[in-house]
Scaffold this active site. Structure first.
Site, PDB file in Angstrom:
ATOM      1  N   ARG A  29       0.858  -1.262  -0.091  1.00  0.00           N
ATOM      2  CA  ARG A  29      -0.028   0.133   0.007  1.00  0.00           C
ATOM      3  C   ARG A  29       0.845   1.297   0.094  1.00  0.00           C
ATOM      4  O   ARG A  29       0.559   2.214  -0.542  1.00  0.00           O
ATOM      5  CB  ARG A  29      -0.903   0.061   1.119  1.00  0.00           C
ATOM      6  CG  ARG A  29      -1.977  -1.197   1.310  1.00  0.00           C
ATOM      7  CD  ARG A  29      -2.913  -1.092   2.339  1.00  0.00           C
ATOM      8  NE  ARG A  29      -3.830  -2.026   2.553  1.00  0.00           N
ATOM      9  CZ  ARG A  29      -4.833  -2.066   3.458  1.00  0.00           C
ATOM     10  NH1 ARG A  29      -4.856  -1.317   4.171  1.00  0.00           N
ATOM     11  NH2 ARG A  29      -5.760  -2.997   3.188  1.00  0.00           N
ATOM     12  N   HIS A  57     -13.912   2.114   1.778  1.00  0.00           N
ATOM     13  CA  HIS A  57     -14.304   0.859   1.119  1.00  0.00           C
ATOM     14  C   HIS A  57     -15.557   0.102   1.540  1.00  0.00           C
ATOM     15  O   HIS A  57     -15.798  -1.149   1.216  1.00  0.00           O
ATOM     16  CB  HIS A  57     -13.113  -0.018   0.879  1.00  0.00           C
ATOM     17  CG  HIS A  57     -12.453  -0.692   2.091  1.00  0.00           C
ATOM     18  ND1 HIS A  57     -13.003  -1.336   3.071  1.00  0.00           N
ATOM     19  CD2 HIS A  57     -11.340  -0.134   2.566  1.00  0.00           C
ATOM     20  CE1 HIS A  57     -12.091  -1.588   4.108  1.00  0.00           C
ATOM     21  NE2 HIS A  57     -11.121  -1.008   3.731  1.00  0.00           N
ATOM     22  N   ASP A 109     -11.318   4.832  16.023  1.00  0.00           N
ATOM     23  CA  ASP A 109     -12.350   5.903  15.444  1.00  0.00           C
ATOM     24  C   ASP A 109     -13.665   6.046  16.136  1.00  0.00           C
ATOM     25  O   ASP A 109     -14.082   7.145  16.226  1.00  0.00           O
ATOM     26  CB  ASP A 109     -12.568   5.528  13.872  1.00  0.00           C
ATOM     27  CG  ASP A 109     -12.953   4.080  13.660  1.00  0.00           C
ATOM     28  OD1 ASP A 109     -13.021   3.323  14.506  1.00  0.00           O
ATOM     29  OD2 ASP A 109     -13.231   3.735  12.412  1.00  0.00           O
ATOM     30  N   ASP A 111      -4.078   3.879   5.232  1.00  0.00           N
ATOM     31  CA  ASP A 111      -2.973   3.631   3.980  1.00  0.00           C
ATOM     32  C   ASP A 111      -3.861   3.046   2.616  1.00  0.00           C
ATOM     33  O   ASP A 111      -3.066   2.764   1.491  1.00  0.00           O
ATOM     34  CB  ASP A 111      -1.893   2.677   4.348  1.00  0.00           C
ATOM     35  CG  ASP A 111      -2.182   1.458   4.782  1.00  0.00           C
ATOM     36  OD1 ASP A 111      -3.340   1.191   4.984  1.00  0.00           O
ATOM     37  OD2 ASP A 111      -1.340   0.707   5.422  1.00  0.00           O
ATOM     38  N   ASP A 112      -4.989   2.821   2.804  1.00  0.00           N
ATOM     39  CA  ASP A 112      -5.724   2.336   1.588  1.00  0.00           C
ATOM     40  C   ASP A 112      -6.555   3.649   1.221  1.00  0.00           C
ATOM     41  O   ASP A 112      -7.729   3.259   0.232  1.00  0.00           O
ATOM     42  CB  ASP A 112      -6.431   1.100   1.829  1.00  0.00           C
ATOM     43  CG  ASP A 112      -7.183   1.107   2.905  1.00  0.00           C
ATOM     44  OD1 ASP A 112      -7.486   1.999   3.554  1.00  0.00           O
ATOM     45  OD2 ASP A 112      -7.857   0.095   3.260  1.00  0.00           O
TER      46      ASP A 112
END
Ligand code: UDP
Ligand code: MN
Length: 273
Positions: A29, A213, A189, A102-103
């Site tokens: 990534r 995603h 989060d 990191d995506d």
């Protein structure tokens, strides 16, 4: 004509962009980010990882931070990076803290433009919810509903104004964030949502331009790519969940981020002419 007050307009330099990453993704990534959007925000972006890699340290001009957080999936370890990111932001003195995974692909000009609409001297918790219902907290062992709060999903990107981040300082700075994660037993989060919405009673403001995603990426219309702040990808049993963008072939660019970068910035060095 003369603006005697504080000018509210911010630039890229007012934003602290943090990316959570790990040694497991350093060769998959990370290189995609380094090749694309990082090049547009080299001075403002910092990576929070769990390993030392001199090559990456060199490529980022020293912007890789080894958090010394353990690379395991235990809750306290996952919260450890967010805690270090937050402490580094406070240290940076910048006006905005924006966290990404990191995506994520971050559309830098759009991030700046959207943050310009908000005043960093006010309390802002900007993000996107992962599901359309809030988190319910129950009292143990009676299961009585204690309270409910919303949280912004880390995989889409989260921005906090400095004003809000400073108000969190007594409860969340210097590693205290990790203790809160452990006590409520939720990921980083969700814990941010708990601190901001429940403890501090400031509501999440939803930014529709952020994307994780958890959404179907192919539903994003290329005509609106320029308006979006973040994009993501994932590989599932059913195949790739990626944006539908013309460009490089899927074998060379399975995440579609190289193609997206050329779609947004066609004059970039690796883009076809
Ligand atoms: N991550 C991490 N340590 C780990 C696994 C993941 O720091 O052991 C980071 C990863 O680099 C990414 C985020 O956590 O920024 C989310 O990971 P991933 O996309 O693999 O999982 P998801 O929660 O999106 O399914
Ligand atoms: Mn992910």
């Amino acid at each position: 004509i003369f603006d005697s007050g504080q000018s509210k307009s911010i630039t890229l330099d007012d934003i602290f962009i943090s990316v959570k990453t790990t040694k497991f993704y350093q060769y998959s990534r990370l290189p995609i980010i380094l090749k694309t959007w990082f090049q547009l925000a080299k001075e403002q972006t910092w990576f929070f990882t769990d390993t030392d890699n001199p090559r990456h340290q060199n490529q980022t001009n020293g912007h890789m931070v080894n958090t010394k957080c353990s690379a395991s999936h235990q809750l306290k370890h996952l919260c450890c990076k967010m805690s270090v990111e937050y402490d580094h932001f406070l240290e940076s003195g910048k006006k905005w803290f924006c966290h990404f995974d990191d995506d994520n692909y971050v559309n830098i000009p759009r991030l700046v433009a959207v943050l310009q609409k908000y005043n960093h001297q006010e309390d802002w918790y900007l993000g996107k919810t992962s599901v359309n219902k809030p988190v319910d907290m129950f009292k143990k062992p009676t299961n009585e509903l204690l309270y409910t709060f919303w949280f912004a999903t880390g995989g889409a990107g989260i921005c906090l104004s400095r004003s809000l981040a400073l108000k969190m300082l007594p409860i969340a700075s210097g590693g205290r964030f990790i203790s809160i994660c452990e006590s409520i037993r939720f990921p980083d989060d969700v814990t941010l949502g708990y601190i901001i919405e429940h403890l501090m009673e400031k509501n999440l403001t939803r930014l529709p331009e952020l994307h994780s995603h958890l959404e179907q990426m192919k539903l994003l219309n290329p005509e609106t790519f320029r308006d979006q702040i973040s994009f993501s990808y994932s590989k599932t049993a059913k195949g790739w969940n990626v944006i539908n963008v013309p460009g490089f072939n899927h074998r060379y660019d399975p995440t579609r981020f190289l193609s997206l970068h050329c779609f947004l910035f066609p004059h970039f060095k690796f883009c076809p002419r």
